[in-house]
Structure formats: C-alpha cells, structure tokens
Design an enzyme around this catalytic site. Sequence first.
Site, PDB file in Angstrom:
ATOM      1  CE  LYS A   1       3.388   3.338  13.860  1.00 18.72           C
ATOM      2  NZ  LYS A   1       3.998   3.086  12.552  1.00 18.72           N
TER       3      LYS A   1
ATOM      4  N   PRO B   1      -4.537   0.101  18.723  1.00 15.46           N
ATOM      5  CG  PRO B   1      -6.359  -1.173  18.247  1.00 15.46           C
ATOM      6  CD  PRO B   1      -5.713  -0.533  19.156  1.00 15.46           C
TER       7      PRO B   1
ATOM      8  CE1 TYR C   1      -1.224   3.745   9.526  1.00 10.15           C
ATOM      9  CE2 TYR C   1      -0.261   2.923   7.727  1.00 10.15           C
ATOM     10  CZ  TYR C   1      -1.410   2.774   8.282  1.00 10.15           C
ATOM     11  OH  TYR C   1      -2.220   1.877   8.482  1.00 10.15           O
TER      12      TYR C   1
ATOM     13  CG  HIS D   1      -1.938  -0.938   0.982  1.00 10.15           C
ATOM     14  ND1 HIS D   1      -3.182  -0.801   1.814  1.00 10.15           N
ATOM     15  CD2 HIS D   1      -2.223  -1.997   0.336  1.00 10.15           C
ATOM     16  CE1 HIS D   1      -4.135  -1.600   1.256  1.00 10.15           C
ATOM     17  NE2 HIS D   1      -3.589  -2.478   0.788  1.00 10.15           N
TER      18      HIS D   1
ATOM     19  CE1 TYR E   1      -6.197   3.503  11.210  1.00  9.95           C
ATOM     20  CE2 TYR E   1      -5.499   3.788   8.570  1.00  9.95           C
ATOM     21  CZ  TYR E   1      -5.417   3.109   9.905  1.00  9.95           C
ATOM     22  OH  TYR E   1      -4.310   2.279  10.134  1.00  9.95           O
TER      23      TYR E   1
END
Length: 393
Positions: free
Chosen positions: A299, A295, A387, A73, A202
């Site tokens: 990580k 979550p 990220y 991704h 998200y």
Amino acid sequence: MTRTQVGIIGAGPAGLLLSYLLHAEGVDAVVLETRSRAYVEKRVRAGVCEHPTVELLREIGVGTRMDAEGLPHHGFSLRFDGQDHRIALTELTGKSITVYGQQEIVKDLIAAHEAKGYPIHFEVTDVELHDVDTENPRVTYRDADGVARTLECDAIAGCDGFHGVSRPTIPADRITTFDREYPFAWLGVLAQTPPSHEELIYAHHERGFALHSMRSPEITRLYLQVPSDEKIENWSDDRIWSELDVRLTTNAHDFVLREGPILDKGITPMRSFVTEPMQYGRLFLAGDAAHIVPPTGAKGMNLAVADVRVLSRALVELLQHKRGELAESYSDICLRRVWRAEHFSWYMTSMLHVDPAADDFGRRLQLSQLRYTASSRAAATSIAENYVGLPFA
C-alpha cells in the site's frame, strides 16, 4: 529569491506526481530533492501498482512504458499448511494489479517533467521551511552549486518521506502520531533470475513468512521474515536461497525456486505510523511523510498516489479558484483511506508472519484465519477488494 505557487519537497513518486498534476491544471510548482537524479531513479522500492494507480498514470499520459513493460497480475497465491491457495483478484473484483517498480514510475515522471520543462532541482542541501502557518510560506536551501536560495510559495507540499524535514516543521503540540513497531523485519533480495512463479506468493511457514515477487521477466524480488535485530552479515547468498526454498515449497513439490546472482540485499524494519492531521497551515504532508504501512499489503506507494490526487485538486481549488474548502478537508479525506490501508496491512502482516511472542493458542487462531480465507469466497473477496485498491475518494 524566486517565486512559485507550490514548493514541493521530495522527488519521489508523491512529489513528482503532484508536480505533474498541478502543472497540467496551470498551477506552477517547483520540486526540490536532496538526492541526485541517478540516486532517485535507481532507488528500489515498491513494485505493486493498484488498479486506481494504474488508471491514473494512464489518464495523465505517463503510463506508456508501464503498459509495455509492466506485468499485469490477476491473482496471487497464499501458501500455508504446505498447500497453495490462489486469490483470484480479477475473478473476484473485475480488477487487477500491475507489477512495475516504483523507480520506473519515478523515471517516467522525471522524463515527463523534462519533456515539458517543469523544474526539478536535485542535490539541494540545508532545506528549511518557514512561515508555513501563513499564506506566504517559503523554503530556504542551497542549490547543487552551494548557492543559498529562497523559494517563496503560496503552499508547500511535504513529500520528503519519513525522515524528511517537512513533518518536523510542524509544532509537536499541533499533531498527533500513532506508531507501532513489529517484532520482526524483512530481509529483501533482488536477484538476476526469472521469477519462479507467474504471480506473487505470500507464504506462511513455521520458520517465518516469505514472499516471492518480481520486477521484470528477468529480475525477481524475494523477502524473508527475520528477527528485528538481525544483521545482514549473517545471511550468505546460499543461506538465503536455502531458506527461501524451505518456506516457499509446497507438499506437492511442484514448485522449483529459480536461483541466480543476488544483485542487492538488505533488511527493512516493519512499522505502522500515522500523523494526524496531515496538514498545518499551508504545509500539506503526503506519502511517507505522513504515514508508513508494513509492506505486506503493498500500500505504501499507492497511498502516496491517492494523497497527491486529492492534494492536487485541493490546491487547484485554493490557488486557481480561491476556494479553500477542499484544502481544509485534505487531511480528513486522506486519513479515511490511510486508516483502511493501515488496517489491511496490519491484517495481512499479522495473518502471515510468525509472531515470536505468540503461544499455541495464537498460532492456531492464525491458521484458522488462513484456512477460512482460502475456503470462503466472501473472505477472499474482501482481501482481493482491498489488494487491488479501493476507488479514489
């Protein structure tokens, strides 16, 4: 009674990866796991692999199936105000993440152990750690046949998770714990349906947070924010799909949620937790045994990988070369990354979830942060950098 150099408690990603790294450097290790092999290979957990995690798995030769079946991704979507805003990970950082289930990494590592004859003992019971503050710690346990056994070691790695036996072995006055519980939880489902979007979503919605993720081209992973005391019995499959549709749909109505049979569902509490230090004598904690992150930042597993990368090098130095400086610094090195990940995970959680105790002032601050993140290249780069994963220490 048997002997090894490193006794490893837990056959999750942390314990298995540590064992593999140690054996590659000529350090003997034995992995003890209370669950069955079938259980650990099917246990659905994290799915996002940071760039450094992917590179390490390739480097040690266990990334072949990940490269063939994992989903690279190059960005993810933030959805709020009825709009979609893409965080272009690769454009901003030159790196990407790979969606590949934790249980798949566990399968790959177990297969690699099996191919090389590295020992893993499943379904052990009555595990206890002894003399961890000496140079000759030991583990007592019963094997799968119920036979009492003792494993003598030079060091023990506690990779047995938050509820394992390793951390409680450390005297309470020798560690400090930091803990935060959040006033909401995640209702997670695994659905047999192709993902509805090519990347993770998200979503911040007035009804609560939602996450669209995936595990493969045929399996979708989805989450809903629910109250911390919610019961799974209150959520029928129809209600889950309806609520996901509401929270994920944009004003442009260009998103179609693909529904399918729900294979698994459950509710996971949200918490942050850190143990300091992550070591006591010859006992070293790694992964969830030492720290928990919400979550939202993806990580958890990646922190475990980072821990054991440091720990493997420290134990090689200690046991092969009789140099203890890196082992003594293990906790300090790892905690720098742990606290950065804790902050990022808290930041993503607080920015995206609806706090039931927040007033109008707090909610407007939250929207302001989301709007700034979506419009500022600097803010988006900061999120992207964290990220995809910071470089290993």
